[in-house]
Design a protein around this motif. Structure first.
Motif, mmCIF file in Angstrom:
data_model
loop_
_atom_site.group_PDB
_atom_site.id
_atom_site.type_symbol
_atom_site.label_atom_id
_atom_site.label_comp_id
_atom_site.label_asym_id
_atom_site.label_seq_id
_atom_site.Cartn_x
_atom_site.Cartn_y
_atom_site.Cartn_z
ATOM 1 N N LEU A 96 0.838 -1.206 0.000
ATOM 2 C CA LEU A 96 0.000 0.000 0.000
ATOM 3 C C LEU A 96 0.872 1.255 0.000
ATOM 4 C CD1 LEU A 96 -2.832 -1.067 2.471
ATOM 5 C CD2 LEU A 96 -3.056 -0.664 -0.003
ATOM 6 N N ASP A 97 1.936 1.240 0.796
ATOM 7 C CA ASP A 97 2.872 2.375 0.801
ATOM 8 C C ASP A 97 3.448 2.601 -0.602
ATOM 9 O OD1 ASP A 97 2.492 2.792 3.533
ATOM 10 O OD2 ASP A 97 4.342 1.734 4.105
ATOM 11 N N ARG A 98 3.831 1.517 -1.250
ATOM 12 C CA ARG A 98 4.404 1.622 -2.593
ATOM 13 C C ARG A 98 3.371 2.096 -3.606
ATOM 14 N NH1 ARG A 98 6.986 -4.040 -3.384
ATOM 15 N NH2 ARG A 98 7.056 -3.342 -5.547
ATOM 16 N N MET A 99 2.117 1.617 -3.476
ATOM 17 C CA MET A 99 1.061 2.065 -4.392
ATOM 18 C C MET A 99 0.798 3.557 -4.234
ATOM 19 S SD MET A 99 -1.898 -0.817 -4.600
ATOM 20 C CE MET A 99 -1.626 -1.799 -3.136
ATOM 21 N N GLU A 100 0.748 4.018 -2.999
ATOM 22 C CA GLU A 100 0.522 5.444 -2.759
ATOM 23 C C GLU A 100 1.670 6.276 -3.317
ATOM 24 O OE1 GLU A 100 -1.022 6.750 1.072
ATOM 25 O OE2 GLU A 100 -1.600 4.667 1.470
ATOM 26 N N ALA A 101 2.885 5.818 -3.127
ATOM 27 C CA ALA A 101 4.043 6.530 -3.663
ATOM 28 C C ALA A 101 4.007 6.552 -5.191
ATOM 29 C CB ALA A 101 5.343 5.894 -3.159
ATOM 30 N N ALA A 102 3.632 5.448 -5.806
ATOM 31 C CA ALA A 102 3.547 5.389 -7.269
ATOM 32 C C ALA A 102 2.452 6.319 -7.783
ATOM 33 C CB ALA A 102 3.286 3.946 -7.724
ATOM 34 N N ALA A 103 1.305 6.351 -7.094
ATOM 35 C CA ALA A 103 0.218 7.239 -7.497
ATOM 36 C C ALA A 103 0.646 8.700 -7.365
ATOM 37 C CB ALA A 103 -1.030 6.960 -6.660
ATOM 38 N N GLU A 104 1.376 9.002 -6.304
ATOM 39 C CA GLU A 104 1.874 10.367 -6.106
ATOM 40 C C GLU A 104 2.833 10.752 -7.227
ATOM 41 O OE1 GLU A 104 4.453 12.900 -2.859
ATOM 42 O OE2 GLU A 104 3.283 11.192 -2.147
ATOM 43 N N ALA A 105 3.686 9.819 -7.628
ATOM 44 C CA ALA A 105 4.629 10.089 -8.716
ATOM 45 C C ALA A 105 3.887 10.343 -10.026
ATOM 46 C CB ALA A 105 5.613 8.926 -8.860
ATOM 47 N N VAL A 106 2.860 9.565 -10.299
ATOM 48 C CA VAL A 106 2.068 9.772 -11.519
ATOM 49 C C VAL A 106 1.363 11.124 -11.464
ATOM 50 C CG1 VAL A 106 0.076 8.927 -12.836
ATOM 51 C CG2 VAL A 106 1.810 7.306 -12.021
ATOM 52 N N GLU A 107 0.827 11.487 -10.297
ATOM 53 C CA GLU A 107 0.178 12.800 -10.145
ATOM 54 C C GLU A 107 1.171 13.923 -10.438
ATOM 55 O OE1 GLU A 107 -1.266 12.724 -6.096
ATOM 56 O OE2 GLU A 107 -3.295 12.222 -6.738
ATOM 57 N N ARG A 108 2.380 13.811 -9.876
ATOM 58 C CA ARG A 108 3.405 14.828 -10.106
ATOM 59 C C ARG A 108 3.743 14.943 -11.596
ATOM 60 N NH1 ARG A 108 6.006 12.941 -5.572
ATOM 61 N NH2 ARG A 108 7.472 11.799 -6.847
ATOM 62 N N GLN A 109 3.904 13.784 -12.259
ATOM 63 C CA GLN A 109 4.219 13.797 -13.688
ATOM 64 C C GLN A 109 3.092 14.431 -14.476
ATOM 65 O OE1 GLN A 109 4.927 9.679 -14.486
ATOM 66 N NE2 GLN A 109 7.098 9.791 -13.933
ATOM 67 N N SER A 110 1.858 14.194 -14.074
ATOM 68 C CA SER A 110 0.707 14.760 -14.791
ATOM 69 C C SER A 110 0.657 16.272 -14.656
ATOM 70 C CB SER A 110 -0.594 14.163 -14.254
ATOM 71 O OG SER A 110 -0.635 12.776 -14.489
ATOM 72 N N ARG A 111 1.117 16.796 -13.518
ATOM 73 C CA ARG A 111 1.112 18.257 -13.295
ATOM 74 C C ARG A 111 2.253 18.937 -14.043
ATOM 75 N NH1 ARG A 111 -0.195 16.918 -7.586
ATOM 76 N NH2 ARG A 111 2.048 16.903 -7.254
ATOM 77 N N ASP A 112 3.343 18.224 -14.237
ATOM 78 C CA ASP A 112 4.541 18.834 -14.869
ATOM 79 C C ASP A 112 4.402 18.963 -16.359
ATOM 80 O OD1 ASP A 112 5.561 18.944 -12.361
ATOM 81 O OD2 ASP A 112 6.873 17.193 -12.594
#
Length: 151
Positions: free
Chosen positions: A135-151
Motif C-alpha cells: 500500500l505504501d508503494r502504491m501510494e508513492a507510485a500514485a503520487e509520482a504519476v500525479e506529479r508527472q501529470s502536473r509537470d
C-alpha cells in the motif's frame, strides 16, 4: 490489442475492495456513534495530530474540500470539534477536538481496532506487513504519476 477486463484491472479491484471495507466500517460507525466515514476520519486525524486547518485535513485524508467542510460543520454542530483562529494564517481556522470529541474518539478507536482485527483475521502477520508495504508503494507510485501529470 490488449483488452481491458475490470475483474483483472487492479485499480478497479482496489476501489471495489476499499468500498466494501468502507461500507462495513460506515455502517458500524453510523449505528454505534452516529458518525459518517468523513467525520470519523477528521476525528481520528485530529486525535493523532492536534489542531489542523481544513485544508491540511483535506491533504491528510485525501478528501475534497467540500467533504471536509461538511464533516467539520457536522462535528462542530455536535460539539465534537472547536474552531480557533490560526495564528499562522488569519484567513483560516484550526480545528481541534473538544473534550466531548476526545471522549468519542476514545470510544470509537478500540472498536476500529477490533473491526480491523476481525476483517484481517485470516491474514498472517507477514501477509499484513507485506500488504502495508505494498500500500505504501502504491501510494508513492500514485503520487509520482500525479506529479508527472502536473509537470
Amino acid at each position: 490489442m490488449t483488452r481491458l477486463r475490470l475483474d483483472d484491472f487492479l485499480p478497479y479491484r482496489l476501489s471495489i475492495a476499499s468500498n466494501r471495507v468502507s461500507n462495513v466500517v460506515a455502517t458500524t460507525y453510523q449505528a454505534m456513534f452516529g458518525l459518517r466515514i468523513p467525520e470519523w476520519r477528521l476525528i481520528a486525524v485530529l486525535a493523532e495530530s492536534g489542531g489542523m486547518t481544513q485544508q491540511a485535513l483535506g491533504g491528510r485524508t485525501r478528501m475534497d474540500k467540500v467533504t471536509v467542510s461538511r464533516a467539520a460543520i457536522a462535528l462542530a454542530e455536535r460539539g465534537l470539534v472547536e474552531r480557533q483562529p490560526n495564528p499562522g494564517d488569519q484567513r483560516s481556522h484550526l480545528l481541534t477536538l473538544s473534550v466531548e470529541g476526545r471522549r468519542l474518539y476514545e470510544q470509537v478507536a478500540p472498536k476500529a481496532l477490533e473491526m480491523e482485527a476481525r476483517m484481517f483475521a485470516a491474514f498472517s502477520s507477514d501477509e499484513l506487513a507485506t500488504l502495508r508495504a505494498m500500500l505504501d508503494r502504491m501510494e508513492a507510485a500514485a503520487e509520482a504519476v500525479e506529479r508527472q501529470s502536473r509537470d
